[in-house]
Design an enzyme around this catalytic site. Structure first.
Site, short mmCIF file in Angstrom:
data_model
loop_
_atom_site.label_atom_id
_atom_site.label_comp_id
_atom_site.label_asym_id
_atom_site.label_seq_id
_atom_site.Cartn_x
_atom_site.Cartn_y
_atom_site.Cartn_z
N CYS A 255 0.87 -1.17 0.00
CA CYS A 255 0.00 0.00 0.00
C CYS A 255 0.91 1.23 0.00
O CYS A 255 1.82 1.32 -0.81
CB CYS A 255 -0.98 -0.03 1.17
SG CYS A 255 -0.23 -0.36 2.79
N GLY B 237 2.85 0.38 3.97
CA GLY B 237 2.99 -1.06 4.10
C GLY B 237 2.74 -1.59 5.49
O GLY B 237 3.21 -2.68 5.83
N ASP C 18 -0.67 -1.16 7.13
CA ASP C 18 -2.11 -1.27 7.43
C ASP C 18 -2.78 -2.24 6.45
O ASP C 18 -3.10 -3.37 6.81
CB ASP C 18 -2.78 0.10 7.36
CG ASP C 18 -2.38 1.02 8.49
OD1 ASP C 18 -2.50 0.60 9.65
OD2 ASP C 18 -1.93 2.15 8.22
N ARG C 19 -3.01 -1.78 5.23
CA ARG C 19 -3.65 -2.65 4.23
C ARG C 19 -2.76 -3.84 3.85
O ARG C 19 -3.26 -4.94 3.60
CB ARG C 19 -3.99 -1.82 2.98
CG ARG C 19 -5.12 -0.84 3.20
CD ARG C 19 -5.22 0.17 2.09
NE ARG C 19 -4.18 1.20 2.17
CZ ARG C 19 -4.11 2.25 1.37
NH1 ARG C 19 -5.01 2.41 0.40
NH2 ARG C 19 -3.16 3.16 1.53
#
Length: 578
Positions: A316, A319, A321-322
């Site tokens: 994301c 790098g 969270d998602r």
């Protein structure tokens, strides 16, 4: 340095170990560069436990990052999985020394130095994670040149590809710097055999205070990443998960607003990767959070299951969270299929993915909880939505060898009824055995091919065995919540370099769905029970340690759906300490 995989003693076990991990996670953000802090002993126990769990099934090496010298918010012990410790025919070709050199050269290419890092080994392929590409401001700041936009902060960078058009000399210098740094990033990707890059950003470039602070492969103006297969699969950022929390932790019906000004990255997937999925991708903006997450996970599973040796990168912006959301779902889904981490129990795979994929890779849980952005909780509660066989990596292999109109369970029953023949079941069916390498990376299994006489024969066979004990065993009827699904397990042959003889497939009735031998295919009901056990363990421990934040009561005074589930089902409420 090489790791003595089995030399690390367990640092706690079961529910208590997970509770201690969640408490530590919720109190402070992990930073490798802060390794000597007050919580150092607790962090060391977590790190030691992760190494021990990896060592159960894999031979691995470790890239040391003890003081954050490689990356300030990556694990202090970065694990490179090399090979399944059993009879896995697939082995990584990556050498840790060369990998470490490429990492040191390439880490400036990505935001906050969060370089491309392999985290899952599946059929010899590396599934990797990283941040997106860094912009001009961070590159110059890290190389000591012109950190004018950041003021020394990690959170503000500028992208010279947009602001230096009027100065050809500066423009040329920028291009040379990008060529060098991104060239090292590309070398790292190629060394890891990564071909597919999945970008979860909803923006082409992240903008803060009117400045482009990051870039991405899909908008690299020099098209340096043109040789890779780039997928733009925009997914809402952590801020969106405040809406999830405010809706009583209900993802059904929660749809992201794609018309916001900053959202400029459309979904873009090569047609060759979508043909087998039966998904109408043009409707992605109408999907709710459940359907969007399900469809993206199906896409990732189909990519890693392709008949090639290519790895996958998921990223994301930062790098943390998602990216861990999908890395964690991939790890748990492949584990539930019996394809990776095959010796780990549900509580152990849960501990590993929480500790390694989330905590040690720098997810800012304290900050996210304070803002109500509960993407971490969403990840594990979401497991209830991926229990079916349509999310199984075994699905495509089963489809290749099953005739139309039959399920794997029905063929297992056929096999059980006819133990005396490997060439014929009856006048209506003939049976062929085929070797299908790589179904699990740690074994080969026999796929059954049936040539039915027709639909009438299929119907007659189903009717004849409808009342048999085997049919009852494989029944998918609704079960009470306090009972595990049926315990039928399909066992498969294992291969050995010292012998050419193989044991036949057979159905073992009564074996536990939680016991995962190294050589085993997992049935659909087994997958469901394993994921449900992981989810239940997470919910129980989360409620004891962190707890859910209640939303303002409705006029009727009813509590939220998931809170009610906790109160009645788990029997635990609020936050507490051990």
């Amino acid at each position: 340095m090489a790791a003595a995989a089995r030399g690390c003693p367990p640092a706690g076990s079961g529910d208590r170990a997970l509770a201690e991990l969640l408490l530590e996670f919720s109190r402070a953000q992990y930073r490798a560069k802060d390794g000597g802090g007050a919580a150092a002993a607790k962090v060391e126990r977590i790190e030691r436990r992760c190494l021990e769990l990896f060592g159960r099934d894999y031979r691995y090496s470790v890239i040391p990052n003890l003081h954050g010298e490689v990356c300030a918010h990556y694990p202090r012990y970065i694990v490179l999985l090399e090979r399944d410790a059993g009879r896995d025919p697939f082995e990584s070709t990556v050498q840790v020394g060369k990998l470490q050199d490429l990492i040191n050269r390439s880490k400036m290419a990505r935001c906050r130095g969060r370089f491309v890092c392999p985290v899952i080994l599946y059929k010899g392929k590396h599934i990797c994670r990283s941040a997106t590409l860094a912009g001009w401001g961070e590159l110059y700041g890290r190389t000591g040149y012109n950190y004018i936009f950041s003021g020394g902060s990690d959170d503000a960078w500028a992208d010279a590809e947009d602001i230096s058009e009027e100065d050809p000399a500066l423009r040329n210098a920028d291009s040379q710097l990008f060529d060098k740094v991104r060239g090292h990033d590309i070398k790292l990707l190629r060394y890891l055999s990564v071909r597919y890059i999945c970008d979860l950003m909803v923006e082409n470039k992240k903008v803060k205070f009117g400045l482009n602070v990051t870039s991405s492969e899909k908008v690299d103006k020099a098209q340096r990443y043109a040789d890779f297969t780039l997928l733009s699969i925009p997914y809402p950022g952590c801020e969106f998960f405040k809406d999830y929390k405010d809706r009583d932790y209900t993802a059904e019906g929660l749809i992201f607003n794609w018309k916001q000004d900053y959202v400029d990255a459309p979904l873009s997937i090569p047609v060759s990767l979508t043909q087998s999925l039966n998904i109408d991708w043009s409707e992605y903006q109408s999907w709710d959070l459940v359907q969007q997450t399900q469809n993206y996970l199906k896409l990732l599973i189909s990519i890693i299951n392709r008949d090639d040796d290519s790895g996958l990168l998921v990223h994301c912006i930062s790098g943390w969270d998602r990216t861990p959301l999908f890395i964690s779902l991939l790890r748990l889904s492949l584990w539930a299929d019996g394809l990776i981490h095959t010796s780990l129990e549900p509580s152990e795979i849960l501990y590993l993915t929480v500790a390694y994929d989330w905590f040690l890779f720098g997810h800012m849980l304290v900050d996210r909880l304070s803002k109500g952005e509960e993407i971490f909780f969403f990840c594990f509660n979401f497991l209830k939505h991926i229990t079916s066989e349509e999310f199984s990596a075994l699905k495509s292999q089963r489809r290749k060898s099953l005739p139309p109109g039959f399920t794997l369970e029905e063929i297992c029953m056929l096999k059980q009824k006819d133990r005396g023949s490997t060439t014929s079941l009856s006048s209506d069916f003939s049976l062929g055995m085929e070797s299908s390498p790589g179904a699990s990376g740690s074994f080969t299994y026999e796929a059954v091919e049936l040539m039915p006489a027709g639909t009438q024969a299929q119907a007659a066979w189903r009717k004849s065995c409808a009342s048999s004990p085997q049919a009852v065993l494989w029944s998918r009827a609704q079960q009470s919540e306090d009972r595990l699904p049926s315990t039928g397990v399909v066992e498969v042959k294992s291969s050995s370099s010292s012998s050419s003889t193989h044991s036949d497939n057979f159905l073992r009735i009564g074996s536990s769905p939680l016991e995962v031998p190294r050589s085993r295919l997992v049935s659909a009901s087994d997958r469901e029970s394993r994921l449900e056990e992981v989810r239940s363990a997470f919910l129980a421990s989360y409620s004891r340690t962190i707890g859910l934040k209640a939303v303002p009561p409705s006029p009727s005074g009813a509590i939220g759906g998931l809170l009610e589930q906790f109160a009645r089902g788990v029997g635990l409420r609020g936050s507490s300490t051990l």
